[in-house]
Design a protein around this motif. Structure first.
Motif, PDB file in Angstrom:
ATOM      1  N   GLY A  42      -5.559   4.157 -29.382  1.00 25.62           N
ATOM      2  CA  GLY A  42      -5.474   3.538 -28.045  1.00 25.62           C
ATOM      3  C   GLY A  42      -6.603   3.978 -27.137  1.00 25.62           C
ATOM      4  O   GLY A  42      -7.778   3.918 -27.498  1.00 25.62           O
ATOM      5  N   ALA A  69     -10.451   0.266 -28.799  1.00 27.65           N
ATOM      6  CA  ALA A  69      -9.664   1.508 -28.680  1.00 27.65           C
ATOM      7  C   ALA A  69     -10.471   2.697 -29.196  1.00 27.65           C
ATOM      8  O   ALA A  69     -10.521   3.758 -28.551  1.00 27.65           O
ATOM      9  CB  ALA A  69      -8.366   1.372 -29.470  1.00 27.65           C
ATOM     10  N   LEU A 114      -2.505  -1.850 -26.489  1.00 31.73           N
ATOM     11  CA  LEU A 114      -3.532  -1.068 -25.796  1.00 31.73           C
ATOM     12  C   LEU A 114      -3.473  -1.356 -24.293  1.00 31.73           C
ATOM     13  O   LEU A 114      -3.711  -2.496 -23.869  1.00 31.73           O
ATOM     14  CB  LEU A 114      -4.908  -1.475 -26.353  1.00 31.73           C
ATOM     15  CG  LEU A 114      -6.142  -0.803 -25.760  1.00 31.73           C
ATOM     16  CD1 LEU A 114      -6.169   0.682 -26.079  1.00 31.73           C
ATOM     17  CD2 LEU A 114      -7.408  -1.472 -26.291  1.00 31.73           C
TER      18      LEU A 114
END
Ligand code: SAM
Length: 198
Positions: A42, A69, A114
């Motif tokens: 993330g 990410a 995300l």
């Protein structure tokens, strides 16, 4: 955020979120020099936390299916010169055993999508389950797998429900499994799960 800290009164308050519980539980078992996994990199906060836990000689393997990410995660690590101890892997966590060998001290799953990214790309129970099973096969005795789940969206609710059910199948002689729900928050509040290998 994170590990329990003594307040001015000398009392140690409980973590106030699923993520804070996850950092608290992981910080208790990871020793410098060990290998750990961030199954969902993330924005990089958990990878950064893990990089600090394992020290200079440790290794963090961080997975995500989105390049964005991993780019954000790398930036965070580079700011603190911690990138050298982390391997960022653009692949689904269900394939983690292709990249990581036992023993692993801890693994963190922070499920969902995300933040400030594409909400259509999110974790889903079938691959999450495979990744958890793989991780358990790599975990050293006393090692922990922490999972934060977000029942506020449809797939997140399905994941949390499926995980709750599946954890009941883990043998009590081999694992301690916990499920924490904040009882006085809304039913959409994040939930926290922990598996410890005995
Ligand atoms: C809530 S975010 C993770 C937050 C992160 N741990 C942090 O500290 O900022 C969830 C991440 O899981 C990723 N993801 C979704 N499916 C995945 C999969 N199969 N394997 C690995 N990552 C996945 C998403 O791309 C997203 O970046």
């Amino acid at each position: 955020m994170g590990v329990l800290e003594e307040s001015q009164s000398g009392l140690v308050p409980l973590p106030e979120s699923a993520r804070a519980f996850s950092h608290w539980a992981i910080s208790q078992v990871v020793k410098p020099g060990e290998q750990v996994i961030d199954a969902t990199a993330g924005n990089g906060y958990d990878t950064l936390f893990l990089a600090k836990q394992v020290g200079e000689l440790g290794r963090v393997f961080s997975f995500d299916v989105q390049q964005l990410a991993l780019t954000r995660t790398r930036e965070k690590l580079e700011e603190q010169a911690l990138d050298g101890r982390c391997q960022l892997i653009l692949d689904s966590h269900e394939h983690l055993a292709r990249y990581v060998q036992a023993p692993v001290a801890a693994c963190m799953f922070n499920l969902g999508y995300l933040p400030a990214g594409d909400r259509a790309v999110k974790t889903l129970w079938p691959s999450t389950q495979k990744a958890i099973v793989s991780t358990l096969s790599l975990l050293r005795p006393g090692g922990r797998v922490s999972i934060c789940a977000y029942p506020g969206h449809t797939e997140g609710r399905q994941e949390a429900e499926a995980l709750t059910k599946w954890l009941k199948t883990l043998k009590e002689a081999e694992y301690t499994a916990l499920h924490l729900v904040f009882a006085n928050q809304t039913e959409n509040a994040p939930q926290w799960f922990l598996i410890e290998r005995k």
